[in-house]
Design a protein around this motif. Structure first.
Motif, mmCIF file in Angstrom:
data_model
loop_
_atom_site.group_PDB
_atom_site.id
_atom_site.type_symbol
_atom_site.label_atom_id
_atom_site.label_comp_id
_atom_site.label_asym_id
_atom_site.label_seq_id
_atom_site.Cartn_x
_atom_site.Cartn_y
_atom_site.Cartn_z
ATOM 1 N N SER A 252 -5.902 10.409 -8.741
ATOM 2 C CA SER A 252 -6.979 11.237 -9.299
ATOM 3 C C SER A 252 -7.542 10.581 -10.547
ATOM 4 C CB SER A 252 -6.454 12.634 -9.646
ATOM 5 O OG SER A 252 -5.964 13.276 -8.486
ATOM 6 N N THR A 253 -6.668 9.904 -11.281
ATOM 7 C CA THR A 253 -7.097 9.029 -12.366
ATOM 8 C C THR A 253 -6.529 7.647 -12.071
ATOM 9 O OG1 THR A 253 -5.148 9.621 -13.673
ATOM 10 C CG2 THR A 253 -7.170 10.873 -14.070
ATOM 11 N N PHE A 254 -7.295 6.613 -12.380
ATOM 12 C CA PHE A 254 -6.861 5.253 -12.093
ATOM 13 C C PHE A 254 -5.688 4.885 -12.993
ATOM 14 C CE2 PHE A 254 -11.520 5.037 -11.057
ATOM 15 C CZ PHE A 254 -11.337 5.074 -9.688
ATOM 16 N N LYS A 255 -4.630 4.377 -12.383
ATOM 17 C CA LYS A 255 -3.414 4.037 -13.116
ATOM 18 C C LYS A 255 -3.387 2.541 -13.465
ATOM 19 C CE LYS A 255 -1.594 8.200 -12.377
ATOM 20 N NZ LYS A 255 -2.617 8.786 -11.508
ATOM 21 N N ASP A 256 -2.459 2.193 -14.317
ATOM 22 C CA ASP A 256 -2.228 0.797 -14.660
ATOM 23 C C ASP A 256 -1.586 0.110 -13.457
ATOM 24 O OD1 ASP A 256 -1.467 -1.651 -15.663
ATOM 25 O OD2 ASP A 256 -0.550 -0.848 -17.480
ATOM 26 N N GLU A 257 -2.201 -0.962 -12.979
ATOM 27 C CA GLU A 257 -1.663 -1.632 -11.795
ATOM 28 C C GLU A 257 -0.283 -2.228 -12.041
ATOM 29 O OE1 GLU A 257 -4.124 -4.810 -13.899
ATOM 30 O OE2 GLU A 257 -4.348 -2.666 -13.437
ATOM 31 N N ALA A 258 0.067 -2.426 -13.315
ATOM 32 C CA ALA A 258 1.381 -2.989 -13.630
ATOM 33 C C ALA A 258 2.501 -2.093 -13.121
ATOM 34 C CB ALA A 258 1.520 -3.205 -15.140
ATOM 35 N N ILE A 259 2.274 -0.785 -13.152
ATOM 36 C CA ILE A 259 3.278 0.166 -12.647
ATOM 37 C C ILE A 259 3.479 -0.044 -11.150
ATOM 38 C CG2 ILE A 259 3.788 2.614 -12.299
ATOM 39 C CD1 ILE A 259 2.134 3.180 -14.824
ATOM 40 N N VAL A 260 2.372 -0.181 -10.432
ATOM 41 C CA VAL A 260 2.443 -0.377 -8.986
ATOM 42 C C VAL A 260 3.100 -1.717 -8.672
ATOM 43 C CG1 VAL A 260 1.135 -0.387 -6.824
ATOM 44 C CG2 VAL A 260 0.333 1.001 -8.757
ATOM 45 N N CYS A 261 2.772 -2.744 -9.445
ATOM 46 C CA CYS A 261 3.379 -4.070 -9.242
ATOM 47 C C CYS A 261 4.893 -3.997 -9.363
ATOM 48 C CB CYS A 261 2.831 -5.061 -10.262
ATOM 49 S SG CYS A 261 1.179 -5.657 -9.910
ATOM 50 N N GLU A 262 5.371 -3.326 -10.384
ATOM 51 C CA GLU A 262 6.815 -3.227 -10.585
ATOM 52 C C GLU A 262 7.478 -2.480 -9.440
ATOM 53 O OE1 GLU A 262 8.751 -4.795 -12.815
ATOM 54 O OE2 GLU A 262 6.832 -5.810 -13.181
ATOM 55 N N ASP A 263 6.815 -1.437 -8.951
ATOM 56 C CA ASP A 263 7.374 -0.678 -7.826
ATOM 57 C C ASP A 263 7.428 -1.526 -6.562
ATOM 58 O OD1 ASP A 263 7.692 1.513 -9.455
ATOM 59 O OD2 ASP A 263 5.870 2.539 -8.765
ATOM 60 N N ILE A 264 6.415 -2.348 -6.349
ATOM 61 C CA ILE A 264 6.407 -3.230 -5.175
ATOM 62 C C ILE A 264 7.535 -4.254 -5.282
ATOM 63 C CG2 ILE A 264 5.110 -5.047 -3.990
ATOM 64 C CD1 ILE A 264 2.552 -3.472 -4.635
ATOM 65 N N ARG A 265 7.697 -4.824 -6.451
ATOM 66 C CA ARG A 265 8.774 -5.802 -6.644
ATOM 67 C C ARG A 265 10.141 -5.176 -6.390
ATOM 68 N NH1 ARG A 265 5.600 -7.268 -11.428
ATOM 69 N NH2 ARG A 265 4.564 -9.276 -11.064
ATOM 70 N N ALA A 266 10.303 -3.913 -6.823
ATOM 71 C CA ALA A 266 11.605 -3.250 -6.714
ATOM 72 C C ALA A 266 11.847 -2.629 -5.340
ATOM 73 C CB ALA A 266 11.718 -2.160 -7.785
ATOM 74 N N ALA A 267 10.806 -2.509 -4.538
ATOM 75 C CA ALA A 267 10.923 -1.816 -3.253
ATOM 76 C C ALA A 267 11.849 -2.563 -2.303
ATOM 77 C CB ALA A 267 9.542 -1.657 -2.613
ATOM 78 N N ASN A 268 12.633 -1.807 -1.569
ATOM 79 C CA ASN A 268 13.453 -2.405 -0.519
ATOM 80 C C ASN A 268 12.537 -2.937 0.570
ATOM 81 O OD1 ASN A 268 15.898 -1.714 -1.757
ATOM 82 N ND2 ASN A 268 15.823 0.345 -0.876
ATOM 83 N N ARG A 269 12.862 -4.116 1.065
ATOM 84 C CA ARG A 269 12.037 -4.740 2.096
ATOM 85 C C ARG A 269 12.524 -4.311 3.471
ATOM 86 N NH1 ARG A 269 11.270 -11.101 1.622
ATOM 87 N NH2 ARG A 269 13.376 -11.142 2.483
ATOM 88 N N VAL A 270 11.635 -3.660 4.253
ATOM 89 C CA VAL A 270 12.000 -3.277 5.610
ATOM 90 C C VAL A 270 12.461 -4.525 6.347
ATOM 91 C CG1 VAL A 270 9.635 -3.528 6.470
ATOM 92 C CG2 VAL A 270 11.247 -2.117 7.734
ATOM 93 N N GLU A 271 13.535 -4.388 7.090
ATOM 94 C CA GLU A 271 14.157 -5.562 7.704
ATOM 95 C C GLU A 271 13.384 -6.036 8.927
ATOM 96 O OE1 GLU A 271 17.823 -3.700 8.402
ATOM 97 O OE2 GLU A 271 18.571 -3.964 6.369
ATOM 98 N N TRP A 272 13.005 -7.281 8.919
ATOM 99 C CA TRP A 272 12.408 -7.917 10.081
ATOM 100 C C TRP A 272 13.478 -8.767 10.762
ATOM 101 C CZ3 TRP A 272 7.303 -10.385 7.812
ATOM 102 C CH2 TRP A 272 6.388 -9.364 7.509
ATOM 103 N N THR A 273 13.413 -8.829 12.060
ATOM 104 C CA THR A 273 14.266 -9.743 12.812
ATOM 105 C C THR A 273 13.377 -10.788 13.475
ATOM 106 O OG1 THR A 273 14.167 -8.487 14.880
ATOM 107 C CG2 THR A 273 15.851 -7.835 13.281
#
Length: 292
Positions: A252-273
């Motif tokens: 609803s309000t534009f956030k700091d992309e740095a927050i999203v970047c950190e969440d992406i870095r910390a996110a568990n990676r879905v396992e590919w085979t």
């Protein structure tokens, strides 16, 4: 630039974002399918392809090939701010960005002249371009280890097809055909590691659309945005269920992309085979798009 003016441009204008241009690719040749293979219509088309709940662990070899990169898709309603955020995230994360390609859409004029006849062809054409874009992103991360980020994806294409069907532009038979080809597309592709969903009220998205004043979006109605929002909520729940790491933000309000970047870095990676990944003989999927 392909301008989209008048009704029913709600389908076309969404599928041309960003910049109101069509997606890149060569129109596929006609490849008719017998109606008997389609089966009963499933009104929840996004459920067509599901992952098994027991996922194999990525092999060390595959993990090394992928490095620390992830395949990320950014999703959300028209006007929510996807493209701007996608480009900022790519810069900050040092990921390669894949925006929806731009070229003339061979079915756009025909769609305006006869939407009930050409809506399905238009939707299938765009589905194929999103498929090819996802394949290009996938090939990049596998070959280089660099993360990739996409502004919308082949996975969320079902959101727009479902609304188009609800609006009456795509018949029930046509919707079955779309379901078949979407399933054919996704069975060759692994899930995105991360799905970023930007959430905002449809009224706010409508206001933003009018503020940025793109002529091609002038026909996007609040009612259409509300229907897209409903389908997006279903889609995001299904991505969670299937195993993609979903990050949802109130935009609803534009956030700091740095927050999203950190969440992406910390996110568990879905396992590919290895079996999830496309081979060199990945089908081009010749959708039934011959012009009539």
């Amino acid at each position: 630039m392909v301008e989209m003016i008048g009704s029913p441009d709600v389908l076309a204008s969404e599928n041309m974002e960003p910049g109101c241009k069509a997606s890149l690719g060569t129109p596929a040749r006609l490849s008719p399918r017998p109606a008997t293979i389609l089966g009963a219509i499933d009104t929840n088309v996004c459920r067509q392809r599901r992952y098994s709940s027991s996922r194999k662990i990525e092999s060390n070899k595959l993990s090394q090939r992928l490095g620390g990169g992830k395949l990320v898709i950014v999703e959300g309603n028209i006007g929510v701010g996807k493209t701007t955020l996608t480009q900022k995230l790519a810069d900050d994360l040092k990921y390669k960005v894949f925006l929806e390609p731009s070229t003339d859409n061979p079915f756009l004029e025909k769609f305006y002249a006869d939407p009930h006849k050409y809506a399905l062809k238009l939707q299938l054409w765009i589905l194929r371009q999103r498929y090819l874009t996802y394949v290009s992103a996938l090939q990049h991360i596998i070959s280089t280890g660099q993360g990739v980020i996409l502004d919308r994806s082949v996975y969320s294409d079902c959101v727009f097809a479902s609304v188009c069907h609800r609006e009456g532009f795509i018949s029930s038979d046509g919707y079955q055909t779309y379901q078949y080809w979407r399933d054919q597309s996704l069975q060759h592709l692994p899930l995105p590691h991360v799905t970023v969903f930007l959430d905002a009220r449809p009224q706010l998205c409508h206001d933003r659309i009018h503020t940025r004043a793109r002529e091609c979006e002038s026909g996007v109605s609040l009612d259409y945005l509300e229907k897209l929002h409903q389908e997006y909520v279903k889609f995001i729940n299904e991505m969670k269920s299937d195993g993609s790491q979903v990050l949802t933000y109130d935009w609803s309000t534009f956030k700091d992309e740095a927050i999203v970047c950190e969440d992406i870095r910390a996110a568990n990676r879905v396992e590919w085979t290895e079996s999830d990944l496309p081979t060199s003989d990945l089908p081009s999927l010749e959708f039934p798009l011959a012009e009539e």
